[in-house]
Enzyme design. Structure first.
Site, PDB file in Angstrom:
ATOM      1  CD1 TRP A 134      -2.710   1.437   0.796  1.00 45.03           C
ATOM      2  CD2 TRP A 134      -1.391   1.940   2.381  1.00 45.03           C
ATOM      3  NE1 TRP A 134      -3.825   2.505   1.305  1.00 45.03           N
ATOM      4  CE2 TRP A 134      -2.874   3.663   1.991  1.00 45.03           C
ATOM      5  CE3 TRP A 134      -0.459   2.509   3.266  1.00 45.03           C
ATOM      6  CZ2 TRP A 134      -2.713   4.640   2.583  1.00 45.03           C
ATOM      7  CZ3 TRP A 134      -0.505   3.648   3.327  1.00 45.03           C
ATOM      8  CH2 TRP A 134      -0.837   4.605   3.498  1.00 45.03           C
ATOM      9  CG  HIS A 135       3.505   2.232   3.148  1.00 48.75           C
ATOM     10  ND1 HIS A 135       2.540   0.923   3.508  1.00 48.75           N
ATOM     11  CD2 HIS A 135       3.303   3.143   4.363  1.00 48.75           C
ATOM     12  CE1 HIS A 135       2.253   1.511   4.892  1.00 48.75           C
ATOM     13  NE2 HIS A 135       2.248   2.644   5.107  1.00 48.75           N
ATOM     14  N   GLY A 136       3.754   1.275  -1.527  1.00 45.78           N
ATOM     15  CA  GLY A 136       4.108   2.328  -2.782  1.00 45.78           C
ATOM     16  C   GLY A 136       5.447   0.379  -3.700  1.00 45.78           C
TER      17      GLY A 136
END
Length: 362
Positions: free
Chosen positions: A203-205
């Site tokens: 989700w963070h990248g």
């Protein structure tokens, strides 16, 4: 280029759709109310990720100005600005050059870089959440608490109950539980835990460093599940006491060390760089203060940011049973306004506008 806040309002619209589908929420008949919920400006770009079941009714109902709530909101905004401007941005002045050229720093410099990044990302993100929640209070809206002093946690399960609460509970309710949660066999439970943490990292990248960061947290979490200790520390640390006992101090220190090591991979550009950073941390085991010259800062800068960090942790410790660090204030009016003045002057002094919030990129 991606639209601003895409991951946050995507999760909010997903939760709305799923809750309506599950008959937990009546769909709103107002397009204006729906889009106000989706694009509520204080928390649009970096959360907390709100649920429609909490935010929509507040938008739909008439609100009146509440002086007590507004006063609390102003204090929370002030506290969030202090954490972001005075601490997170000051830590960034050390962290950025150290991580950019880690091979030329000794152990003390690399340890400082890792610890300061752990402090930076907490103050940066929780500072934004405090500002968003405080602004919402001025508008008569209550947003969910997003951080509950995670660095006072005693194990990784407690850490995730206190860190980015809106995201971790979102994954719990819409991914972990639908997969079977903990009410399945140990093998499937193991799978569910890995799925949650790997998805949280992704989700963070789209970088393997985030996935590996999630993988490390999963490895620390799994033993607690099998030992049935994942819900051991549900109460606030040192409840009804001023100071923690020796065992709690060791637990908190151990937890901070584990989380800080994982943060190295979160901050690194790639996994190889993360391992290289840790290798040099233990390889160059000599201590000097030459790293200050390399980052272009003076000893006084280190003393000042350390003082700010101590101030923050002291206030958050004595308010650890509440929602933010300035929840309970000194009863003496002079002491209270001296504190307000100190925080305001510090924010003005360190307000440079150079560093955006870290979570703007996620």
């Amino acid at each position: 280029m991606l639209p601003v806040g895409i991951s946050f309002y995507t999760f909010q619209t997903l939760s709305y759709s799923i809750d309506v589908y599950r008959n937990k929420l009546e769909p709103t008949k107002s397009m204006l109310n729906f889009f106000t919920y989706v694009a509520f400006f204080p928390q649009l770009v970096a959360g907390p990720i709100e649920r429609a079941i909490n935010l929509l009714p507040q938008i739909e109902n008439k609100r009146l100005f509440d002086y007590v709530k507004a006063k609390s909101g102003m204090r929370q905004i002030l506290w969030g600005l202090f954490k972001k401007v005075a601490i997170a941005d000051s830590c960034a002045a050390f962290v950025d050059p150290i991580f950019a050229d880690y091979t030329n720093f000794s152990s003390i410099g690399l340890i400082l870089g890792a610890v300061f990044f752990a402090i930076q990302i907490y103050c940066d993100f929780s500072g934004y959440s405090d500002i968003a929640i405080g602004v919402s209070k001025l508008l008569g809206i209550d947003l969910m608490q997003n951080f509950s002093f995670p660095y006072f946690s005693r194990d990784i399960a407690e850490f995730w109950r206190r860190w980015h609460i809106s995201l971790s509970t979102w994954f719990r309710d819409y991914v972990y539980i639908p997969l079977g949660g903990s009410k399945v066999s140990k093998i499937l439970q193991l799978r569910n835990i890995f799925v949650i943490f790997l998805v949280s990292g992704f989700w963070h990248g789209a970088n393997w460093t985030f996935v590996f960061w999630g993988f490390l947290h999963a490895l620390c979490y799994i033993p607690l599940i099998f030992l049935k200790r994942n819900r051991k520390n549900l109460d606030v640390i040192a409840q009804n006491k001023i100071f923690p006992n020796f065992v709690e101090v060791i637990q908190v220190f151990r937890m901070f060390v584990i989380v800080t090591f994982a943060w190295v991979f979160f901050r690194a550009n790639n996994i190889q760089e993360g391992f290289g950073y840790l290798e040099h941390m233990f390889k160059n085991m000599f201590f000097d203060n030459s790293f200050l010259n390399k980052v272009g800062l003076e000893t006084e800068n280190l003393y000042v940011v350390t003082f700010f960090i101590i101030v923050m942790f002291v206030f958050e410790w004595f308010n650890r049973a509440y929602s933010f660090g300035l929840y309970n204030m000194p009863k003496n009016k002079i002491s209270r306004y001296v504190l307000y003045l100190f925080l305001c002057l510090t924010i003005i002094q360190y307000l440079s506008g150079k560093n955006e919030f870290i979570y703007f990129q996620f």
